[in-house]
Design a protein around this motif. Structure first.
Motif, PDB file in Angstrom:
ATOM      1  N   LEU A  10       0.867  -1.175   0.000  1.00 24.41           N
ATOM      2  CA  LEU A  10       0.000   0.000   0.000  1.00 24.41           C
ATOM      3  C   LEU A  10       0.904   1.225   0.000  1.00 24.41           C
ATOM      4  N   ILE A  11       0.567   2.183  -0.830  1.00 18.99           N
ATOM      5  CA  ILE A  11       1.426   3.356  -0.968  1.00 18.99           C
ATOM      6  C   ILE A  11       0.616   4.618  -0.730  1.00 18.99           C
ATOM      7  N   LYS A  12       1.113   5.438   0.182  1.00 18.99           N
ATOM      8  CA  LYS A  12       0.518   6.752   0.431  1.00 18.99           C
ATOM      9  C   LYS A  12       1.635   7.769   0.313  1.00 18.99           C
ATOM     10  N   ASP A  51       4.947   9.146  -0.327  1.00 20.69           N
ATOM     11  CA  ASP A  51       6.233   8.462  -0.516  1.00 20.69           C
ATOM     12  C   ASP A  51       6.426   7.322   0.483  1.00 20.69           C
ATOM     13  N   LEU A  52       5.344   6.944   1.140  1.00 16.88           N
ATOM     14  CA  LEU A  52       5.427   5.863   2.127  1.00 16.88           C
ATOM     15  C   LEU A  52       4.830   4.578   1.553  1.00 16.88           C
ATOM     16  N   THR A  53       5.643   3.518   1.506  1.00 16.18           N
ATOM     17  CA  THR A  53       5.172   2.220   1.036  1.00 16.18           C
ATOM     18  C   THR A  53       5.187   1.236   2.184  1.00 16.18           C
ATOM     19  N   VAL A  54       4.079   0.550   2.396  1.00 21.20           N
ATOM     20  CA  VAL A  54       4.041  -0.425   3.489  1.00 21.20           C
ATOM     21  C   VAL A  54       3.575  -1.783   2.986  1.00 21.20           C
ATOM     22  N   ASP A  55       3.932  -2.794   3.764  1.00 20.58           N
ATOM     23  CA  ASP A  55       3.546  -4.169   3.475  1.00 20.58           C
ATOM     24  C   ASP A  55       2.086  -4.371   3.869  1.00 20.58           C
ATOM     25  N   GLY A  56       1.248  -4.673   2.892  1.00 18.51           N
ATOM     26  CA  GLY A  56      -0.182  -4.823   3.125  1.00 18.51           C
ATOM     27  C   GLY A  56      -0.547  -6.051   3.942  1.00 18.51           C
ATOM     28  N   LYS A  57       0.456  -6.883   4.258  1.00 19.39           N
ATOM     29  CA  LYS A  57       0.186  -8.064   5.074  1.00 19.39           C
ATOM     30  C   LYS A  57       0.615  -7.864   6.526  1.00 19.39           C
ATOM     31  N   SER A  58       1.077  -6.672   6.853  1.00 19.39           N
ATOM     32  CA  SER A  58       1.520  -6.382   8.219  1.00 19.39           C
ATOM     33  C   SER A  58       0.603  -5.347   8.862  1.00 19.39           C
ATOM     34  N   ILE A  59      -0.065  -5.743   9.948  1.00 20.44           N
ATOM     35  CA  ILE A  59      -1.003  -4.822  10.593  1.00 20.44           C
ATOM     36  C   ILE A  59      -0.275  -3.602  11.146  1.00 20.44           C
ATOM     37  N   MET A  60       0.944  -3.808  11.636  1.00 16.33           N
ATOM     38  CA  MET A  60       1.686  -2.660  12.157  1.00 16.33           C
ATOM     39  C   MET A  60       1.958  -1.649  11.061  1.00 16.33           C
ATOM     40  N   GLN A  61       2.331  -2.160   9.901  1.00 17.02           N
ATOM     41  CA  GLN A  61       2.672  -1.242   8.818  1.00 17.02           C
ATOM     42  C   GLN A  61       1.427  -0.574   8.237  1.00 17.02           C
ATOM     43  N   VAL A  62       0.346  -1.336   8.096  1.00 13.01           N
ATOM     44  CA  VAL A  62      -0.858  -0.737   7.517  1.00 13.01           C
ATOM     45  C   VAL A  62      -1.429   0.331   8.457  1.00 13.01           C
ATOM     46  N   THR A  63      -1.394   0.070   9.758  1.00 12.20           N
ATOM     47  CA  THR A  63      -1.884   1.075  10.702  1.00 12.20           C
ATOM     48  C   THR A  63      -1.014   2.326  10.648  1.00 12.20           C
ATOM     49  N   MET A  64       0.249   2.128  10.319  1.00 14.62           N
ATOM     50  CA  MET A  64       1.182   3.252  10.226  1.00 14.62           C
ATOM     51  C   MET A  64       0.840   4.210   9.091  1.00 14.62           C
ATOM     52  N   LEU A  65       0.063   3.740   8.150  1.00 13.14           N
ATOM     53  CA  LEU A  65      -0.313   4.606   7.023  1.00 13.14           C
ATOM     54  C   LEU A  65      -1.136   5.802   7.489  1.00 13.14           C
ATOM     55  N   ALA A  66      -1.930   5.572   8.538  1.00 11.50           N
ATOM     56  CA  ALA A  66      -2.779   6.640   9.076  1.00 11.50           C
ATOM     57  C   ALA A  66      -3.521   7.366   7.965  1.00 11.50           C
ATOM     58  N   ALA A  67      -4.169   6.589   7.120  1.00 14.60           N
ATOM     59  CA  ALA A  67      -4.851   7.185   5.977  1.00 14.60           C
ATOM     60  C   ALA A  67      -6.160   7.834   6.407  1.00 14.60           C
ATOM     61  N   THR A  68      -6.197   9.146   6.317  1.00 17.58           N
ATOM     62  CA  THR A  68      -7.381   9.896   6.724  1.00 17.58           C
ATOM     63  C   THR A  68      -8.341  10.041   5.542  1.00 17.58           C
ATOM     64  N   LYS A  69      -9.509  10.597   5.828  1.00 19.60           N
ATOM     65  CA  LYS A  69     -10.515  10.792   4.778  1.00 19.60           C
ATOM     66  C   LYS A  69      -9.932  11.620   3.624  1.00 19.60           C
ATOM     67  N   GLY A  70     -10.201  11.156   2.417  1.00 20.58           N
ATOM     68  CA  GLY A  70      -9.722  11.889   1.250  1.00 20.58           C
ATOM     69  C   GLY A  70      -8.359  11.427   0.749  1.00 20.58           C
ATOM     70  N   THR A  71      -7.701  10.571   1.547  1.00 18.01           N
ATOM     71  CA  THR A  71      -6.383  10.078   1.136  1.00 18.01           C
ATOM     72  C   THR A  71      -6.512   9.113  -0.042  1.00 18.01           C
ATOM     73  N   GLN A  72      -5.614   9.266  -1.008  1.00 23.32           N
ATOM     74  CA  GLN A  72      -5.542   8.305  -2.112  1.00 23.32           C
ATOM     75  C   GLN A  72      -4.487   7.259  -1.758  1.00 23.32           C
ATOM     76  N   ILE A  73      -4.908   6.009  -1.813  1.00 24.65           N
ATOM     77  CA  ILE A  73      -3.994   4.910  -1.517  1.00 24.65           C
ATOM     78  C   ILE A  73      -3.764   4.112  -2.794  1.00 24.65           C
ATOM     79  N   ARG A  74      -2.520   3.838  -3.090  1.00 21.25           N
ATOM     80  CA  ARG A  74      -2.228   2.948  -4.218  1.00 21.25           C
ATOM     81  C   ARG A  74      -1.973   1.551  -3.705  1.00 21.25           C
TER      82      ARG A  74
END
Lengths: 161, 96
Positions: B40-42, B44-67
């Motif tokens: 998952l990419i937000k 310049d931050l890329t995280v492993d979509g299989k890791s809960i720690m990393q996905v939570t780190m995305l902190a994707a708020t409303k309106g965020t585009q996630i790749r």
């Protein structure tokens, strides 16, 4: 966001007495009340909701870490605390392993973005093996405070504004 | 062996709660069921979509585009399923 912006050191419990999830949650919420971070009259409702939240899906994310958290109307700003268990607690974690470090977070309901920022900051550190290791080894409030401060300092330069 | 198949989707987070832990957990659990790698990419931050720690780190708020990027034998199926799951989990309905 820095950890010290929401962590309440006076509420830290370096030696959790409880051995069950619900008892641990109670100890940590009581700690927050004793530290003056939440009002005594809200303790029971907060505990109830935290346990309810765990029942909906464990916040035991594996690697010995659980992050119980809720949004609660009585909370004016985000507050967090840390508890350490020597024996390990069953949190029904993803990896089925016992939890040794519990990081509990209470957020006001009206600012979800800020809540996510706090979680981002917390999980950014929890990802690091060394942070988890020190967290697990911490045996006093002072050690926990040092750990939080060092984590914030290590974070002050890169990527984050 | 040829190059691994890849797939990419863009999802906008629509709920005011953002991508908080419960939807993140559901995403990670589903992502982990695929053989492909999931990123998952937000920004310049890329995280492993299989890791809960990393996905939570995305902190994707409303309106965020996630790749969402997948790579592996089931990349296309994974991208389809996970993009739909992510869109559904972070749709407008509040789930406090």
């Amino acid at each position: 966001m820095n950890l010290c912006e929401f962590m309440v050191p006076e509420a830290f419990v370096p030696h959790l007495e409880g051995t069950k999830r619900d008892d641990i949650i109670r100890e940590l919420v009581n700690g927050l009340a004793q530290a003056g971070a939440i009002k005594t009259e809200n303790i029971e409702d907060i505990i109830l909701r935290l346990i309810d939240r765990e029942k909906q899906g464990s916040t035991g994310i594996g690697k010995g870490i659980a992050v119980p958290h809720i949004k609660h109307p009585s909370v004016a700003r985000i507050v967090g605390t840390i508890g350490c268990s020597r024996a390990g607690v069953d949190f029904a974690s993803l990896d089925k392993a016992p939890v040794f470090s519990v990081l509990l977070l209470l957020s006001p309901p009206d600012n979800p973005d800020r809540h996510l920022e706090a979680m981002e900051s917390l999980f950014g550190h929890l990802q690091r093996d060394m942070f988890r290791k020190f967290l697990r080894q911490a045996d006093s409030r002072e050690t926990l405070v040092d750990l939080i401060q060092e984590a914030d300092e290590s974070n002050s330069s890169p990527r984050k504004k | 062996m040829g190059p691994q198949p890849t797939a990419e989707r863009v999802i906008e987070i629509r709920s005011s709660e953002g991508l908080h832990m419960r939807p993140a957990m559901r995403f990670v659990q589903r992502a982990s069921s695929f053989a492909s790698s999931v990123s998952l990419i937000k920004g310049d931050l890329t995280v492993d979509g299989k890791s809960i720690m990393q996905v939570t780190m995305l902190a994707a708020t409303k309106g965020t585009q996630i790749r969402l990027c997948t790579k592996g034998p089931d990349a296309v199926e994974a991208a389809d399923v996970l993009a739909e799951l992510l869109a559904h989990e972070t749709s407008e309905t509040p789930t406090n």
